[in-house]
Design an enzyme around this catalytic site. Sequence first.
Site, PDB file in Angstrom:
ATOM      1  N   ASP A 168     -13.129   5.298   1.298  1.00  0.00           N
ATOM      2  CA  ASP A 168     -11.684   5.266   1.541  1.00  0.00           C
ATOM      3  C   ASP A 168     -11.111   6.678   1.491  1.00  0.00           C
ATOM      4  O   ASP A 168     -10.884   7.223   0.407  1.00  0.00           O
ATOM      5  CB  ASP A 168     -11.021   4.352   0.490  1.00  0.00           C
ATOM      6  CG  ASP A 168      -9.506   4.244   0.682  1.00  0.00           C
ATOM      7  OD1 ASP A 168      -8.947   4.918   1.568  1.00  0.00           O
ATOM      8  OD2 ASP A 168      -8.885   3.469  -0.075  1.00  0.00           O
ATOM      9  N   ASP A 227       0.872  -1.171   0.000  1.00  0.00           N
ATOM     10  CA  ASP A 227       0.000   0.000   0.000  1.00  0.00           C
ATOM     11  C   ASP A 227       0.908   1.219   0.000  1.00  0.00           C
ATOM     12  O   ASP A 227       1.511   1.550   1.011  1.00  0.00           O
ATOM     13  CB  ASP A 227      -0.905  -0.028   1.246  1.00  0.00           C
ATOM     14  CG  ASP A 227      -1.775   1.218   1.368  1.00  0.00           C
ATOM     15  OD1 ASP A 227      -1.704   2.095   0.475  1.00  0.00           O
ATOM     16  OD2 ASP A 227      -2.522   1.319   2.359  1.00  0.00           O
ATOM     17  N   LYS A 268       2.865  11.279  -3.372  1.00  0.00           N
ATOM     18  CA  LYS A 268       1.797  10.638  -4.152  1.00  0.00           C
ATOM     19  C   LYS A 268       0.913  11.675  -4.842  1.00  0.00           C
ATOM     20  O   LYS A 268       0.360  11.414  -5.906  1.00  0.00           O
ATOM     21  CB  LYS A 268       0.965   9.773  -3.199  1.00  0.00           C
ATOM     22  CG  LYS A 268      -0.028   8.845  -3.874  1.00  0.00           C
ATOM     23  CD  LYS A 268      -0.669   7.940  -2.829  1.00  0.00           C
ATOM     24  CE  LYS A 268      -1.713   7.009  -3.401  1.00  0.00           C
ATOM     25  NZ  LYS A 268      -2.281   6.128  -2.358  1.00  0.00           N
ATOM     26  N   GLU A 283      -7.317   0.527  -4.318  1.00  0.00           N
ATOM     27  CA  GLU A 283      -7.282   0.457  -2.851  1.00  0.00           C
ATOM     28  C   GLU A 283      -8.609   0.015  -2.231  1.00  0.00           C
ATOM     29  O   GLU A 283      -8.617  -0.903  -1.398  1.00  0.00           O
ATOM     30  CB  GLU A 283      -6.799   1.795  -2.280  1.00  0.00           C
ATOM     31  CG  GLU A 283      -5.299   1.978  -2.531  1.00  0.00           C
ATOM     32  CD  GLU A 283      -4.827   3.419  -2.446  1.00  0.00           C
ATOM     33  OE1 GLU A 283      -5.620   4.282  -2.022  1.00  0.00           O
ATOM     34  OE2 GLU A 283      -3.670   3.685  -2.807  1.00  0.00           O
TER      35      GLU A 283
END
Lengths: 620, 176
Positions: free
Chosen positions: A205, A25, A86, A183
Site C-alpha cells: 500500500d 479513507d 496527514k 488501511e
Amino acid sequence: MALLQISEPDAPPVPREQRLAVGIDLGTTNSLVATVRNGIPVVLPDERGHPLLPSIVHYGEFGVDVGHAAQLVQARDPQNTIVSVKRLMGRGLADLPDERRFPYRFIEEPGMVRLATRAGVKSPVEISAEILRALRVRAEASLAGKLAGAVVTVPAYFDDAQRQATKDAAKLAGLDVLRLLNEPTAAAIAYGLDNAAQGTYAIYDLGGGTFDISILKLTRGVFEVLATNGDSALGGDDFDHRVYCWILEAAGLPPLSPEDTRLLMMKAREVKENLTLHDATPVIARLSDGSKVDLSLDGETFTAITTQLVAKTLGPVKRALRDAGLTPADIQGVVMVGGSTRMPQIQRAVGDFFGQPPLTNLDPDQVVALGAAIQANVLAGNRATGDDWLLLDVIPLSLGLETMGGLTEKIVPRNSTIPVTRAQEFTTFKDGQTAIAVHVVQGERERVADCRSLARFELRGIPPMAAGAARVKVTFQVDADGLLSVSAREQTSGLEAAIVVKPSYGLSDAEISRMLEDSVAHAADDMAARALAEARVEADQLAMVTHAALAADGDLLSPAERRTIDGALADILRLRDGADAKALLAATDALNRATGDFAARRMDRGVARALTGRSVDALT
Amino acid sequence: MIDFSRNHFELFGLPERFRFDPAMLDSAYHALQGEVHPDRHAAASATEQRIALQSSARVNEAYRALKDPVARAQYLLSLHGVDAFDETNTALPFAFLERQLERRESAETAMADGDAQALETVLADVRAEAGELEHRVASLLDVDGAWAAARGAVRELRFLAKLAADVDAMLAAQDN
C-alpha cells in the site's frame, strides 16, 4: 397472506432497521467516504459525481473550503492552503524531515506542530477534522440521515500518537468512531470478500505520504494479519518532490517564492501521473516573474531519479516477511493499494521481488474506503448472512517502558495480535523510594532516545521499603483500535495510577471539547439539542441490544435479575421522549450496570458454544 | 466473560500436552475469537464491549502461549509446579553453550562481512537443533511426564530461540 405486525405496548420505539454507517479513507492526497447499500459497498460521490475529495483545506477570507475548491487556489494562497496534512498528524516540528518542503508558517508547540493561518493557529487535528466533516456532510446528505458511526482508516504503520490524533480529528468532526482500521487490512477485506480468496497475501500500500506492507492469512472467513511494516513518511509526495528537484536542476532555477514552489510541485505531480501512461511528457510552466520552464521528462529518467524511493519500500517488505516467518515464494498474491502503485516502476519492482505480477484488478484509490465501509456496516450491527467473517489485526511497533540507563524494556512486541493485555513487574532502585516515574515509549530501538515517547506518569505514595522490595506491576492494554492505555499498581500497598495514553503529541480531552464548543456549528441551544439527540440514540441503542439479548439468552437470569433489567428498561422508555438528557443518560448508565453480569454470562455461553460447535465439526 | 480460572488448554478444549495438532489450536482460536472479539460486540452496551475486550485479550494471550514451543513448554511445566526459568538454577551443559557461542561468533563475523548467506546457514543450524530438541521435550513431557527433568531441555530450547531471534535480527538489519 401477510399479517400486519403490532408491537408490544411497552416495547421501545423500534430503531431504524439499517443503521447508517460509513467507511472513511482519510488519505494524504485524497479522501473518500463509502457505505454498504443493498449489500454492496459503494463510494459516495459529491454532488458533481467526484468520488475523491482532495485532502486540501483552504482558510479563505470568507470561510473554509475543502477539496476541489481549495485545490483551485493552492498556488495563489499556499500559506493558507494546507495539503498533505496527514504527514503532520501526531508529529512535532523536529519529526519533519525537511520542514522547508512545506510552505507553511509552522509554530513549534510542545507536542504536535501548529500552523499559523488566516483563520488563526490550527493544529493538524483541526485541519483533518475539516476534511472529515466535509465527508460526513456528504454522506449524511447522500444517505438522508444522521450517521450512527464511521470506521476511519489509518496507515498500518501509524504509531499511537498518529492514531490518537486521527481519532481526535474524527470526534471533532462529529463522527462516532466505530473503529480505527488499518488501511492494508481494509483493502484485504474488500479484496478477499470479493474474490473469495484463501491463502497468504501481501498487501502493498503506497499512498500519497505513507507506505504499508501487511502480510495476511485468509482462512475460511478469518483475516489474520501475520505481520506489518512500513514507513509513515514515504509516499507519492516524495516522488513528486524528486521530479520537482529535477525540474529545478534541469531548468537552473534560483530559490523560489512559496507560490512558484507550489506551482512546480503541482506540475511535478502532473508529470508523474502522465508518465504512468506515456513514455515521455513535456514540463511547461510560467513562473510569477514571467520566465518560462520548458522541459521534457521521459520514463527512464523518472525511474532513475526515483530508484532509491522504490528500493526504500522493499526493506519493510523483507522485514514483514521475516517477521511472518515467510519467503516471497509463500505469497499467493500481492494486492496493490494506493494511487502511487500505478507507477510502472513500482509494479515492476514488486513483481520482480515476489516473482509474480501484482494484482491490479481493483481500483487502488477506492479499495480501502470500500473495505472500511464493509467493516463499518458489520460493526454498526447490520450484520447479514455471510458477514460472519472475523478480522485479527496487530500492532505495528513494539510498546515498552524506559528502564535504568535510558534503555527500553519491551512489554508488547510488534506484530502482537490486538486486543492485547500484557503486564510486567518492576521494582524500586533506592531504599525508601516512594515514587516511580513511568515513561511509555514505542519503537524497536534499544535506546529510549531513539523511540517515540508516548506518555509519562508517576506512581506516588509507595510506602518506604528497601530497594527492590516494592512490586510495581505495569499493565499495558491495547484495544481493537490499536490504542494503548497503561496502568501501574504497587502490589504490596494496592496503590494504583492509570492513564489512557494521551501522547505528549496528542491533544488533551479538555482541548478537544474546547474545540468542539468553539466550532461555529455548536452554538449553545445547538449543544443542548445535540446532547439530547445523542442521549436518545445511545438509550435506544442499548435498549435494542438488551431486548435482543433477553430474547436470546433470557434464561440465564434469575427472576429478580430480570425484574431489575426490566425496571431499567422501563425507566428508559419513560424518559426517552422527555427533554432531560442527563436523566436519560443516568437511566442508560443504570441499564448498563444492571446488564453487566448478564453480558458476562452470555459471553461464557458463546465461548462454550464455539467449542461445542467445533468438536461437533471435528466428528463429522 | 470467559472463565479466567480455566487454563489455556481447557480454554481451547485441547489435551494438556506439548504436542498436538496445530490446526486444532488454530480452529479453536478462531472459533473463540468469533464469539468474544470486540468487533462482534461493537454495537453492544459499554459493559459488554469492555468484557469483549478483556476476553479477546485473554484468548490472544492463551493462543500466544500455546503457539510458541518455548512458551508452551514453560506453561505446561508451570501447571505441574515447575518453574522452567527460575533464576536460582541457570546452569546449561558446557558442550551446549560452547556450540552456541561458536555459532554466535560465526554470526557476528558474517554480520560484519555483510554475508547474508552465512547468516542464513547459522540460522538454519540453530533451527535444526531446536527442532530436534523439541522432539526430546515432547517425549519428556508427553510420554514420560518427567516435569522436573524436562526443565533443562526447555531452558536449552529457550536459549536457541533467543539465538535464532538475534540472528534473525541481524538478517533483518541487512534488509535495509
